[in-house]
Design an enzyme around this catalytic site. Structure first.
Site, mmCIF file in Angstrom:
data_model
loop_
_atom_site.group_PDB
_atom_site.id
_atom_site.type_symbol
_atom_site.label_atom_id
_atom_site.label_comp_id
_atom_site.label_asym_id
_atom_site.label_seq_id
_atom_site.Cartn_x
_atom_site.Cartn_y
_atom_site.Cartn_z
ATOM 1 N N CYS A 134 0.801 -1.229 0.000
ATOM 2 C CA CYS A 134 0.000 0.000 0.000
ATOM 3 C C CYS A 134 0.834 1.279 0.000
ATOM 4 O O CYS A 134 0.356 2.329 -0.419
ATOM 5 C CB CYS A 134 -0.927 0.028 1.198
ATOM 6 S SG CYS A 134 -1.573 -1.574 1.698
ATOM 7 N N HIS A 270 -2.915 7.750 6.316
ATOM 8 C CA HIS A 270 -3.109 6.472 5.623
ATOM 9 C C HIS A 270 -4.585 6.103 5.746
ATOM 10 O O HIS A 270 -5.206 5.713 4.772
ATOM 11 C CB HIS A 270 -2.209 5.413 6.255
ATOM 12 C CG HIS A 270 -2.258 4.088 5.564
ATOM 13 N ND1 HIS A 270 -1.949 3.941 4.229
ATOM 14 C CD2 HIS A 270 -2.599 2.853 6.019
ATOM 15 C CE1 HIS A 270 -2.082 2.662 3.880
ATOM 16 N NE2 HIS A 270 -2.479 1.984 4.944
ATOM 17 N N HIS A 310 -9.593 2.408 -1.281
ATOM 18 C CA HIS A 310 -8.158 2.132 -1.154
ATOM 19 C C HIS A 310 -7.603 1.757 -2.527
ATOM 20 O O HIS A 310 -7.908 0.696 -3.066
ATOM 21 C CB HIS A 310 -7.941 0.986 -0.167
ATOM 22 C CG HIS A 310 -6.523 0.826 0.277
ATOM 23 N ND1 HIS A 310 -5.452 1.381 -0.403
ATOM 24 C CD2 HIS A 310 -5.982 0.163 1.323
ATOM 25 C CE1 HIS A 310 -4.324 1.064 0.209
ATOM 26 N NE2 HIS A 310 -4.621 0.326 1.263
#
Length: 414
Positions: A134, A270, A310
């Site tokens: 990620c 995040h 995401h």
């Protein structure tokens, strides 16, 4: 992108798959590609990972937005740094019911994702695909900055790309992961947060040393003051984040940027909207950014994942682009799906406030500064410190706003 952020639009939708249904954000045109424009034969284009196609298109758009002619970069020391995670398309190409093709290798190798851009543009600088899950794209930005400072390249193209698996078997495996939201929305910092939704995504930024950009008369949108990367080390589990590692990361990024904690006005987190991750991240931020901060000036936090979902390896650069747009427009967009604060976060003790509504980003006599965080499931973390564009550059941007604009269309052939 700014219009979507500012309007608070929600592109996430429930998509029926073969068997299951999942909420995600998909690029409807991901299979469309102007192969001729990028000098790719139709046969080769069919075997190319969709991420290669997306990246070529978005990189071209980034250069156009920067006012840089692609032809001017040929045979120049221009670096390409791309975050991309996983290699699901290879599994699709190498299925027993799919006939082998000579383009399968270059179409599926992760290394070619970055290499394809350098090949198409004829670049001579470093080219690398970076996979830290990620955090990949923000790590790519960090590596690009180091390369620019070391003069390994004069210009760097940095970012990331991700595509949600379209094949049923891989999709079922994807859905089985425990960190996906049952509600179908990413709800960072909210009491009902239960995980992420997955989305396609691609973002690229054009980077230069500030002195070079000024000398070249470039339109400067923002300045990256500093950055840092690290790893969580040994925690309670491979995918469990470390608050201490995050604190160390942010402190080192601020030290490199020569920015005091109290000068940071906003942090693009995040912010995955997970029960475990959000409290650890907010606590780490509060611990570092509380130093010297007045009680009535909390740091504002938000996460673009509340808007877009995401975007995996492209998540970090998506956050960076959001920050740059927010600096340009003087407004921090609303963090969506935030209704009740997560009770596991000590909101009353930490100088942190969620952008539950759009927030004017005022200067108060000093330059506006933000942080961007991106943490990988691999344990690799990245944080960058961003400052608004120099006053002269901002004046030039304001002067460029006109009541009428010339619409220019171009094509390689008629």
């Amino acid at each position: 992108m700014w219009r979507a952020l500012d309007d608070g639009s929600d592109p996430i939708a429930s998509v029926p798959w073969e068997g299951p249904a999942m909420s995600c954000g998909l690029v409807d045109t991901i299979t469309e590609f102007d192969a001729g424009f990028f000098r790719v034969s139709p046969g080769e284009a069919q075997r190319m990972d969709p991420r290669q196609r997306l990246l070529l298109e978005v990189t071209w758009e980034a250069l156009e937005h920067a006012g840089i002619s692609a032809q001017s970069l040929e045979e120049e020391r221009v670096g390409v740094y791309v975050g991309a995670s996983g290699n699901g398309y290879a599994a699709h190409l190498y299925r027993s019911d799919v006939e082998a093709d000579g383009y399968d290798v270059t179409g599926s190798l992760a290394s070619v994702i970055a290499g394809r851009v350098s090949y198409f543009l004829g670049l001579r600088g470093p080219a690398m695909t970076i996979d830290t899950a990620c955090s990949s794209s923000l790590v790519a930005v960090h590596v690009a900055m180091k390369a620019l400072r070391a003069r390994e390249c004069a210009v760097a193209l940095a970012g990331g790309v991700a595509a949600v698996p379209r094949m049923s078997r891989e999709t079922e495996s994807w859905l089985a992961l425990s960190h996906f939201s049952k509600h179908g929305r990413c709800r960072p910092f909210d009491a009902s947060a239960d995980g992420i939704v997955s989305s396609d995504g691609c973002g690229m930024v054009v980077l230069k040393r500030l002195s070079t950009a000024k000398q070249d008369g470039d339109r400067i949108l923002a300045v990256i003051r500093g950055s840092a990367i690290n790893h969580d080390g040994r925690t309670q589990g491979l995918t469990v984040p470390s608050g201490l590692a995050q604190e160390d990361l942010i402190r080192r990024a601020l030290e490199e940027a020569r920015v005091r904690p109290k000068e940071v006005g906003y942090v693009e987190c995040h912010g995955t909207g997970t029960v475990l991750g959000d409290p650890i991240e907010v606590q780490a931020l509060g611990s570092v950014l509380s130093e010297g901060r007045e009680a009535d000036r909390p740091v504002i936090v938000g996460s673009v994942k509340s808007n877009l979902g995401h975007t995996d390896a492209a998540a970090g650069v998506a956050g960076l682009i959001k920050v740059v747009l927010s600096l340009q427009h003087g407004r921090i967009p609303k963090n969506l799906h935030f209704e009740a604060p997560n009770p596991h976060i000590a909101w009353d003790e930490l100088p942190v406030k969620v952008a539950s509504e759009a927030v004017p980003w005022v200067r108060n006599g000093v330059a506006r500064i933000a942080g961007v965080s991106s943490f990988g499931i691999s344990g690799t973390n990245a944080h960058v410190v961003v400052e608004e564009a120099p006053a002269a550059a901002e004046t030039a941007l304001s002067a460029a706003k006109r009541s009428c604009e010339l619409l220019v269309l171009s094509a390689k052939s008629g």
